[in-house]
Motif scaffolding. Structure first.
Motif, PDB file in Angstrom:
ATOM      1  N   LYS A   3       9.685  20.088 -35.671  1.00 26.61           N
ATOM      2  CA  LYS A   3      10.348  19.995 -34.368  1.00 26.61           C
ATOM      3  C   LYS A   3       9.848  18.781 -33.600  1.00 26.61           C
ATOM      4  N   GLN A  22      24.741  14.271 -23.703  1.00 26.86           N
ATOM      5  CA  GLN A  22      24.961  15.321 -24.699  1.00 26.86           C
ATOM      6  C   GLN A  22      23.643  15.694 -25.395  1.00 26.86           C
ATOM      7  N   ALA A  23      22.847  14.707 -25.746  1.00 26.61           N
ATOM      8  CA  ALA A  23      21.564  14.968 -26.401  1.00 26.61           C
ATOM      9  C   ALA A  23      20.625  15.724 -25.467  1.00 26.61           C
ATOM     10  N   ALA A  25      21.468  17.662 -22.979  1.00 22.56           N
ATOM     11  CA  ALA A  25      21.983  19.032 -22.844  1.00 22.56           C
ATOM     12  C   ALA A  25      21.595  19.866 -24.066  1.00 22.56           C
ATOM     13  N   SER A  26      21.624  19.271 -25.245  1.00 24.00           N
ATOM     14  CA  SER A  26      21.230  19.993 -26.462  1.00 24.00           C
ATOM     15  C   SER A  26      19.743  20.332 -26.457  1.00 24.00           C
ATOM     16  N   VAL A  27      18.914  19.376 -26.043  1.00 29.89           N
ATOM     17  CA  VAL A  27      17.473  19.642 -25.957  1.00 29.89           C
ATOM     18  C   VAL A  27      17.213  20.732 -24.929  1.00 29.89           C
ATOM     19  N   SER A  28      17.900  20.680 -23.805  1.00 29.92           N
ATOM     20  CA  SER A  28      17.729  21.706 -22.772  1.00 29.92           C
ATOM     21  C   SER A  28      18.149  23.076 -23.278  1.00 29.92           C
ATOM     22  N   ALA A  29      19.208  23.123 -24.074  1.00 28.94           N
ATOM     23  CA  ALA A  29      19.665  24.399 -24.624  1.00 28.94           C
ATOM     24  C   ALA A  29      18.664  24.963 -25.635  1.00 28.94           C
ATOM     25  N   MET A  30      17.884  24.090 -26.278  1.00 29.14           N
ATOM     26  CA  MET A  30      16.891  24.530 -27.266  1.00 29.14           C
ATOM     27  C   MET A  30      15.552  24.899 -26.642  1.00 29.14           C
TER      28      MET A  30
END
Length: 121
Positions: A3, A22-23, A25-30
């Motif tokens: 990770k 977008q990246a 937002a993806s990191v925040s979602a993870m």
């Protein structure tokens, strides 16, 4: 370790502002998944994941120019992680402080994140 390596690679990518949004937002979602790996020094975590997470987040946010919507990004989740997990747990752990280079790298990234978040739109 995987990770942390993935976050490090993402931080080094040269992305356009829409791709950065977008990246990020993806990191925040993870984040809920990543929090288990932040842990404390007693659980075998050496701070690498926390360092790479903050380095990636700071790099992504700072790569979006102010006039292209830097503060349209949702910084609240990451700021919550920085305050409640990095500052309150990781940096205050005496075992983590035994590695001065990692401690000061993480402390520096924490301050950079707080400066970005507090500067505001």
């Amino acid at each position: 370790a995987v990770k942390a390596a993935c976050l490090g690679a993402l931080a080094r990518c040269d992305l356009s502002p829409p791709a950065v949004r977008q990246a990020f937002a993806s990191v925040s979602a993870m984040l809920p998944t990543l929090l288990a790996g932040l842990g404390d020094a007693r659980s075998g975590c050496d701070g690498a994941l926390a360092i790479e997470l903050l380095a990636c987040a700071v790099r992504l946010v700072e790569s979006v120019p102010l006039n292209k919507g830097r503060y349209a990004l949702d910084l609240q989740q990451m700021t919550h992680v920085v305050i409640h997990h990095v500052i309150a747990k990781v940096l205050t752990d005496a075992l983590f402080a035994a590695s001065p280079s990692r401690y000061w790298r993480l402390a520096s990234l924490t301050l950079r994140w707080l400066r970005v978040a507090l500067r505001g739109p």
